[in-house]
Design an enzyme around this catalytic site. Structure first.
Site, PDB file in Angstrom:
ATOM      1  N   GLY A 236      -5.088  -4.824  -2.762  1.00 13.88           N
ATOM      2  CA  GLY A 236      -4.108  -4.621  -3.824  1.00 13.88           C
ATOM      3  C   GLY A 236      -3.548  -3.214  -3.806  1.00 13.88           C
ATOM      4  O   GLY A 236      -4.131  -2.297  -3.229  1.00 13.88           O
TER       5      GLY A 236
ATOM      6  N   VAL B 161       0.837  -1.204   0.000  1.00 16.69           N
ATOM      7  CA  VAL B 161       0.000   0.000   0.000  1.00 16.69           C
ATOM      8  C   VAL B 161       0.877   1.262   0.000  1.00 16.69           C
ATOM      9  O   VAL B 161       0.629   2.214  -0.758  1.00 16.69           O
ATOM     10  CB  VAL B 161      -0.963   0.003   1.209  1.00 16.69           C
ATOM     11  CG1 VAL B 161      -1.914   1.187   1.114  1.00 16.69           C
ATOM     12  CG2 VAL B 161      -1.756  -1.299   1.277  1.00 16.69           C
TER      13      VAL B 161
ATOM     14  N   LYS C 291     -13.387  -5.175   9.764  1.00 11.44           N
ATOM     15  CA  LYS C 291     -14.018  -4.224   8.835  1.00 11.44           C
ATOM     16  C   LYS C 291     -15.482  -4.004   9.209  1.00 11.44           C
ATOM     17  O   LYS C 291     -15.982  -2.874   9.193  1.00 11.44           O
ATOM     18  CB  LYS C 291     -13.896  -4.750   7.393  1.00 11.44           C
ATOM     19  CG  LYS C 291     -12.434  -4.838   6.930  1.00 11.44           C
ATOM     20  CD  LYS C 291     -12.293  -5.643   5.648  1.00 11.44           C
ATOM     21  CE  LYS C 291     -10.839  -5.746   5.208  1.00 11.44           C
ATOM     22  NZ  LYS C 291     -10.609  -6.744   4.175  1.00 11.44           N
TER      23      LYS C 291
ATOM     24  N   GLY D 221       0.220 -14.943  -2.999  1.00 13.11           N
ATOM     25  CA  GLY D 221       0.472 -13.823  -2.079  1.00 13.11           C
ATOM     26  C   GLY D 221      -0.807 -13.151  -1.608  1.00 13.11           C
ATOM     27  O   GLY D 221      -0.783 -11.995  -1.186  1.00 13.11           O
TER      28      GLY D 221
ATOM     29  N   GLU E 268     -10.307   5.377   5.200  1.00  9.67           N
ATOM     30  CA  GLU E 268     -11.137   4.802   4.124  1.00  9.67           C
ATOM     31  C   GLU E 268     -10.609   3.449   3.662  1.00  9.67           C
ATOM     32  O   GLU E 268     -11.376   2.521   3.382  1.00  9.67           O
ATOM     33  CB  GLU E 268     -11.172   5.771   2.929  1.00  9.67           C
ATOM     34  CG  GLU E 268     -12.018   5.309   1.777  1.00  9.67           C
ATOM     35  CD  GLU E 268     -13.495   5.208   2.159  1.00  9.67           C
ATOM     36  OE1 GLU E 268     -14.123   6.251   2.332  1.00  9.67           O
ATOM     37  OE2 GLU E 268     -13.990   4.078   2.295  1.00  9.67           O
TER      38      GLU E 268
ATOM     39  N   GLY F  76     -11.003  -2.108   0.768  1.00 10.12           N
ATOM     40  CA  GLY F  76      -9.972  -1.620  -0.161  1.00 10.12           C
ATOM     41  C   GLY F  76     -10.373  -0.376  -0.921  1.00 10.12           C
ATOM     42  O   GLY F  76     -10.522   0.704  -0.359  1.00 10.12           O
TER      43      GLY F  76
ATOM     44  N   ASP G  13     -10.173 -10.631   9.830  1.00 11.17           N
ATOM     45  CA  ASP G  13      -9.955  -9.412   9.025  1.00 11.17           C
ATOM     46  C   ASP G  13     -11.308  -8.798   8.608  1.00 11.17           C
ATOM     47  O   ASP G  13     -11.533  -7.596   8.765  1.00 11.17           O
ATOM     48  CB  ASP G  13      -9.118  -9.815   7.789  1.00 11.17           C
ATOM     49  CG  ASP G  13      -9.131  -8.766   6.695  1.00 11.17           C
ATOM     50  OD1 ASP G  13      -8.338  -7.832   6.779  1.00 11.17           O
ATOM     51  OD2 ASP G  13      -9.967  -8.897   5.765  1.00 11.17           O
TER      52      ASP G  13
HETATM   53  P1  NAP Z   1       3.150  -4.874   3.720  1.00 12.27           P
HETATM   54  O1  NAP Z   1       3.268  -5.014   2.256  1.00 12.27           O
HETATM   55  O2  NAP Z   1       3.490  -6.028   4.600  1.00 12.27           O
HETATM   56  O3  NAP Z   1       4.052  -3.623   4.143  1.00 12.27           O
HETATM   57  C1  NAP Z   1       4.244  -3.252   5.464  1.00 12.27           C
HETATM   58  C2  NAP Z   1       5.300  -2.175   5.492  1.00 12.27           C
HETATM   59  O4  NAP Z   1       5.441  -1.714   6.830  1.00 12.27           O
HETATM   60  C3  NAP Z   1       6.680  -2.644   5.031  1.00 12.27           C
HETATM   61  O5  NAP Z   1       7.276  -1.664   4.236  1.00 12.27           O
HETATM   62  C4  NAP Z   1       7.460  -2.812   6.339  1.00 12.27           C
HETATM   63  O6  NAP Z   1       8.835  -2.533   6.208  1.00 12.27           O
HETATM   64  C5  NAP Z   1       6.815  -1.728   7.184  1.00 12.27           C
HETATM   65  N1  NAP Z   1       6.901  -2.016   8.609  1.00 12.27           N
HETATM   66  C6  NAP Z   1       6.346  -3.051   9.281  1.00 12.27           C
HETATM   67  N2  NAP Z   1       6.653  -2.966  10.591  1.00 12.27           N
HETATM   68  C7  NAP Z   1       7.415  -1.863  10.730  1.00 12.27           C
HETATM   69  C8  NAP Z   1       8.053  -1.249  11.824  1.00 12.27           C
HETATM   70  N3  NAP Z   1       7.975  -1.778  13.063  1.00 12.27           N
HETATM   71  N4  NAP Z   1       8.762  -0.132  11.614  1.00 12.27           N
HETATM   72  C9  NAP Z   1       8.846   0.404  10.368  1.00 12.27           C
HETATM   73  N5  NAP Z   1       8.263  -0.122   9.285  1.00 12.27           N
HETATM   74  C10 NAP Z   1       7.562  -1.255   9.475  1.00 12.27           C
HETATM   75  O7  NAP Z   1       1.688  -4.417   4.150  1.00 12.27           O
HETATM   76  P2  NAP Z   1       0.551  -3.796   3.221  1.00 12.27           P
HETATM   77  O8  NAP Z   1      -0.124  -4.903   2.500  1.00 12.27           O
HETATM   78  O9  NAP Z   1       1.112  -2.663   2.454  1.00 12.27           O
HETATM   79  O10 NAP Z   1      -0.499  -3.304   4.321  1.00 12.27           O
HETATM   80  C11 NAP Z   1      -0.310  -2.089   5.028  1.00 12.27           C
HETATM   81  C12 NAP Z   1      -1.587  -1.764   5.793  1.00 12.27           C
HETATM   82  O11 NAP Z   1      -2.661  -1.626   4.871  1.00 12.27           O
HETATM   83  C13 NAP Z   1      -2.039  -2.832   6.799  1.00 12.27           C
HETATM   84  O12 NAP Z   1      -2.668  -2.217   7.896  1.00 12.27           O
HETATM   85  C14 NAP Z   1      -3.067  -3.629   6.002  1.00 12.27           C
HETATM   86  O13 NAP Z   1      -4.006  -4.286   6.818  1.00 12.27           O
HETATM   87  C15 NAP Z   1      -3.725  -2.517   5.233  1.00 12.27           C
HETATM   88  N6  NAP Z   1      -4.397  -2.940   4.011  1.00 12.27           N
HETATM   89  C16 NAP Z   1      -3.718  -3.627   3.079  1.00 12.27           C
HETATM   90  C17 NAP Z   1      -4.360  -3.990   1.898  1.00 12.27           C
HETATM   91  C18 NAP Z   1      -3.641  -4.728   0.809  1.00 12.27           C
HETATM   92  O14 NAP Z   1      -4.254  -5.020  -0.211  1.00 12.27           O
HETATM   93  N7  NAP Z   1      -2.363  -5.034   0.955  1.00 12.27           N
HETATM   94  C19 NAP Z   1      -5.712  -3.659   1.719  1.00 12.27           C
HETATM   95  C20 NAP Z   1      -6.380  -2.928   2.706  1.00 12.27           C
HETATM   96  C21 NAP Z   1      -5.712  -2.571   3.849  1.00 12.27           C
HETATM   97  P3  NAP Z   1       9.830  -3.445   5.306  1.00 12.27           P
HETATM   98  O15 NAP Z   1       9.310  -3.322   3.908  1.00 12.27           O
HETATM   99  O16 NAP Z   1      11.166  -2.826   5.464  1.00 12.27           O
HETATM  100  O17 NAP Z   1       9.706  -4.831   5.851  1.00 12.27           O
HETATM  101  N1  HSE Z   2      -6.714  -9.862   3.335  1.00  8.74           N
HETATM  102  C1  HSE Z   2      -7.647  -8.905   2.843  1.00  8.74           C
HETATM  103  C2  HSE Z   2      -8.590  -9.589   1.855  1.00  8.74           C
HETATM  104  C3  HSE Z   2      -6.963  -7.780   2.095  1.00  8.74           C
HETATM  105  O1  HSE Z   2      -8.325 -10.727   1.443  1.00  8.74           O
HETATM  106  O2  HSE Z   2      -9.596  -9.014   1.508  1.00  8.74           O
HETATM  107  C4  HSE Z   2      -7.051  -6.449   2.645  1.00  8.74           C
HETATM  108  O3  HSE Z   2      -8.048  -6.119   3.495  1.00  8.74           O
END
Ligand code: NAP
Ligand code: HSE
Length: 428
Positions: free
Chosen positions: A304, A15, A207, A189, A131, A136, A203
């Site tokens: 995503g 993100v 929400k 992934g 939001e 998402g 999760d």
């Molecule tokens: P991610 O790809 O695992 O990225 C997490 C990031 O946070 C990485 O860059 C990591 O650093 C950094 N991080 C973790 N712990 C840290 C710490 N203690 N100090 C500093 N940096 C730290 O996660 P993401 O998928 O982007 O998700 C981020 C947020 O968005 C979460 O709350 C998730 O629930 C939410 N979200 C995600 C999605 C999705 O589709 N991915 C959708 C809706 C909501 P490194 O890269 O150096 O390891």
């Molecule tokens: N793990 C969540 C899903 C992604 O599968 O919908 C972000 O909320």
């Protein structure tokens, strides 16, 4: 000249990098729309040496997200690390305490600590927006807090975990079992670092707790969400549901009534020809029912890089425009404690159980259901080779509490093998 809005972004994963890309790619568009330049001044992640596919050299680097949150050259702290304790919570608290507004995508944090954070923000005259935390790329929080602000919301429901919907729809489409598709999600992934957050319904439960709070003006109460995952759904269930004109969905439902606030995130049978029944793959859908508008259906990508960053940027643009709204749509101190409904409205249920293939087994099941006041609508027993016979039953309407008592009684008999599967049939 209007000052730029300066962002500090903690978390440069899926993100976070999506947000960096939008800000770089759409700088002119964002300025035209908000009347201000949106700039990144500093970023933070754990590993400074990781190649993240975009250049970060123009931004100051902070290894400690709390230090980033406190920087004087940051107006808005954007938290995209995840986790409901530790770094994310500490850094958001530090940001609010040092006069920053906050944007986050962190549903776990908001569902569990949302009330305290909203109160802290309001006490400090700051704003916290999220939001991206729900569904998402779908602007569902904006829809509830702004577009539907003139409505009394009666029910919010939806499919809010794309991974579960992917597994369930692929089971039907490919005839592959749950475990095979779980492994496919791991390879692609799609799974959270702790997969139980996805398949255990947690999760999506986070929400739902956020949406219920906004919809009903109540304090977010994740502990009151009745949760059940999809791990016990078998191909037989998918096929039987399809035979009866239903699909199985991990469905969230929140509604308020004289019985209290009902919040459940459980696998349910929904009509196959309904909008929710037709939802395929990782797509999310939220259905909002309200007194004036009647029904609004929102559908879109629930996860995503692009979709989630899109939602984050919606919040950032609001702050750049000077649009300020309380976290849950009304001042945190006015949010009410809502007693949890002890049982949901009566509904028909689908039951699957393994019965010892011996005389009187079915009669014993029917007797236990009958004694509990549960009437059988339909029943099927399939041909089998094992000593136990798979039996499917559809009940007439009953409450989950009554059904649970009957299921407990069934488990104590020597005719039912293991724990029966019970899925609510939701007529939409
Ligand atoms: P991610 O790809 O695992 O990225 C997490 C990031 O946070 C990485 O860059 C990591 O650093 C950094 N991080 C973790 N712990 C840290 C710490 N203690 N100090 C500093 N940096 C730290 O996660 P993401 O998928 O982007 O998700 C981020 C947020 O968005 C979460 O709350 C998730 O629930 C939410 N979200 C995600 C999605 C999705 O589709 N991915 C959708 C809706 C909501 P490194 O890269 O150096 O390891
Ligand atoms: N793990 C969540 C899903 C992604 O599968 O919908 C972000 O909320």
């Amino acid at each position: 000249m209007t000052q730029p809005l300066r962002l500090g972004i903690a978390g440069l994963g899926t993100v976070g990098i999506g947000v960096v890309k939008i800000i770089r790619r759409q700088a002119a568009l964002l300025e035209a729309r908000t009347g201000r330049r949106i700039e990144i001044t500093a970023v933070s992640a754990r590993d400074a040496s990781k190649d993240r596919g975009v250049s970060l050299k123009d931004y100051a680097w902070e290894t400690d997200p709390v230090a980033l949150a406190k920087r004087d050259d940051v107006d808005v702290f954007v938290e995209l690390m995840g986790g409901h304790e530790g770094a994310a919570k500490n850094a958001i608290e530090a940001a609010l305490a040092t006069g920053k507004d906050v944007v986050t995508a962190n549903k776990a944090l908001l569902a569990i600590h949302g009330q305290a954070l909203a109160e802290q923000a309001e006490g400090a005259g700051r704003i916290i927006r999220f939001e991206a935390a729900v569904a998402g790329g779908i602007p569902v929080i904006k829809s509830l807090t702004e577009g539907l602000a003139g409505n009394e919301i009666t029910r919010v429901m939806g499919v809010m975990n794309g991974t579960c919907n992917y597994i369930l729809t692929r089971m039907e489409a490919t005839g592959q079992g749950y475990n095979v598709l779980f492994d496919e999600c791991a390879r692609l992934g799609y799974l959270e670092a702790d997969p139980n957050l996805d398949v255990g319904g947690i999760d999506a439960g986070h929400k739902l707790a956020i949406l219920s709070s906004i919809a009903f003006g109540t304090k977010p109460a994740f502990d009151d969400v009745q949760l059940e995952g999809i791990q016990r759904i078998e191909l037989d269930d998918i096929r039987a549901a399809a035979d009866m004109g239903y699909r199985i969905k991990l469905l969230g439902v929140a509604q308020r009534s004289a019985r209290g606030l009902e919040q459940r995130m459980t696998p349910c049978l929904v009509p196959a020809n309904s909008p929710l029944g037709q939802l395929e793959g990782g797509t999310n859908m939220v259905v909002i029912e309200a007194d004036a508008v009647e029904q609004v259906v929102l559908r879109g990508p629930g996860a995503g890089e692009g979709p989630t960053a899109s939602a984050v940027m919606g919040d950032v643009c609001d702050l750049a425009r000077g649009f300020r709204i309380p976290a849950f749509g009304q001042p945190a101190k006015t949010l009410k404690e809502a007693p949890a409904a002890q049982t949901g409205l009566p509904a028909p249920f689908y039951l699957r159980m393994s019965l010892q293939d011996k005389p009187g087994a079915l009669a014993e099941v029917a007797a236990i259901l009958g004694e509990a006041g549960i009437s059988i609508d339909r029943m099927r027993q399939y041909g089998h080779e094992e000593p136990t016979a798979p039996v499917l039953i559809v009940t007439h309407k009953c409450t989950r509490a009554t059904l649970d008592e009957a299921l407990d009684a069934l488990e104590t008999t020597d005719v039912v093998d293991g724990t029966p599967v019970a899925l609510r049939i939701e007529e939409l």
